[in-house]
Design an enzyme around this catalytic site. Structure first.
Site, short mmCIF file in Angstrom:
data_model
loop_
_atom_site.label_atom_id
_atom_site.label_comp_id
_atom_site.label_asym_id
_atom_site.label_seq_id
_atom_site.Cartn_x
_atom_site.Cartn_y
_atom_site.Cartn_z
N THR A 115 0.81 -1.22 0.00
CA THR A 115 0.00 0.00 0.00
C THR A 115 0.84 1.27 0.00
O THR A 115 1.97 1.28 0.53
CB THR A 115 -0.91 0.00 1.25
OG1 THR A 115 -1.48 1.30 1.42
CG2 THR A 115 -0.13 -0.31 2.52
N TYR A 139 -1.73 0.23 10.12
CA TYR A 139 -2.01 -0.47 8.85
C TYR A 139 -0.79 -0.40 7.93
O TYR A 139 -0.31 -1.43 7.45
CB TYR A 139 -3.25 0.15 8.18
CG TYR A 139 -3.40 -0.28 6.74
CD1 TYR A 139 -3.57 -1.63 6.43
CD2 TYR A 139 -3.36 0.65 5.70
CE1 TYR A 139 -3.69 -2.04 5.11
CE2 TYR A 139 -3.47 0.24 4.38
CZ TYR A 139 -3.64 -1.10 4.09
OH TYR A 139 -3.74 -1.50 2.78
#
Ligand code: UDP
Length: 320
Positions: A115, A139
């Protein structure tokens, strides 16, 4: 055969569809905690959990797996700040289980869903792959940890891998059978569409004093079918070169939260509530990809680069 872990989810199901269309055999391994059996429309299906190594082994015994694509992860920035243990356990520890079983079975090709959240607050826009990675939320850190583990596993065990650093996945397949369906939904585009359809009280704007043109966060939205296409190209590249690498997947254009709201307003032609709220912790102000490397090396070209088209495909999916 390609193992798609998390293939019943939003991005994995689009990748599965394309892999099968291109002649690959696939097996989906998914615990259906975030995914939907209805999305497994192609390939084989194994109901299993990465927390359980025996279930992973069973799948590797049953099918002759050549490569693994790993989509199974929690991906809510805000939630990761509130409950980091959930993220480190699922995104890191359970991924290690998968890598362990890959080693046991001598499977050496791994495509990893990483990501742009691994970059943190970028020093330069657009962000190139060589930009430093200093995530600002659990995250992003959970994904960066796996990237780092993979680097070590490549050196020590020869696991060749591609980290695909997604920017903001959006849109839906045009046949209307698969699309974005999160429970709870936290992503901007579906929530704006719900606001336009009056399925919620309105859209909340998380922060209005960011250092951007209109004070709201900017993101690079990339159509899920363009992401899917990049996975196939990455797999082909990995197998043909036997070289690990990382690629950004974004369009190279950023849109603010207000601009996204405006696009939806135009598609729908009606007003809906926009509620100015406080910042969501963990949100970097601007994330825009440099996609030169993916275009040069993978010969990848996004087909749905226009934001209106991306949102229209999402609109169609949500109004069906
Ligand atoms: N956002 C917002 N209201 C919402 C959901 C998201 O203002 O109800 C903002 C969020 O702060 C971020 C952008 O929209 O700047 C995209 O958020 P999303 O959760 O879709 O993706 P993320 O960038 O967190 O992966």
């Amino acid at each position: 055969m390609i193992l798609i872990v998390g293939g019943a989810g939003y991005i994995g199901s689009h990748v599965n569809k394309l892999l099968v269309k291109e002649g690959h055999k696939t097996v989906i391994f998914d615990n259906l905690s975030q995914g939907y059996k209805e999305f497994v429309r192609w390939g084989e299906f194994v109901l299993g959990d990465l927390a359980n190594k025996e279930q992973i082994r069973h799948c590797f015994h049953k099918y002759s797996i050549n490569a693994v694509m790993h989509f199974s992860a929690f991906a809510y920035v805000g939630e990761s700040v509130i409950d980091p243990a959930k993220y480190y356990l699922n995104n890191v520890a359970y991924t290690l289980n998968l890598l362990e079983v890959m080693r046991e079975f001598g499977v050496n090709y791994f495509i990893f869903s990483s990501t742009c959240a691994t970059y943190g607050i970028p020093k330069e826009i657009p962000i190139a792959e060589k930009h430093f990675q200093k995530p600002i939320n659990p995250y992003g850190r959970s994904k960066l940890m796996i990237e780092e583990i993979l680097r070590d596993y490549d050196k020590a065990y020869g696991i060749k891998h591609i980290n695909l650093r997604y920017f903001n996945a959006a849109g839906a397949d045009l046949d209307g059978k698969i699309g974005e369906w999160h429970n709870p939904e936290t992503h901007l585009i579906p929530l704006v569409i719900y606001a336009a359809l009056h399925k919620n009280d309105g859209i909340r704007l998380f922060g209005t004093d960011y250092p951007t043109k209109d004070g709201t966060c900017m993101r690079d939205y990339i159509h899920v079918n363009d992401l899917a296409d990049a996975h196939i190209k990455a797999l082909n590249y990995l197998i043909s070169t036997n070289k690990s690498d990382s690629f950004n997947l974004g369009n190279g254009t950023g849109y603010s939260v207000r601009e996204i709201i405006e696009v939806v307003r135009k598609i729908n032609g009606k007003e809906f509530n926009v509620i100015e709220s406080g910042k969501r912790e963990g949100d970097p102000p601007i994330l825009i990809a440099s996609n030169n490397k993916s275009m040069d090396i993978l010969s990848w070209r996004p087909q749905y680069a226009d934001i209106k088209t991306i949102i229209e495909t999402a609109w169609r999916w949500h109004t069906r």
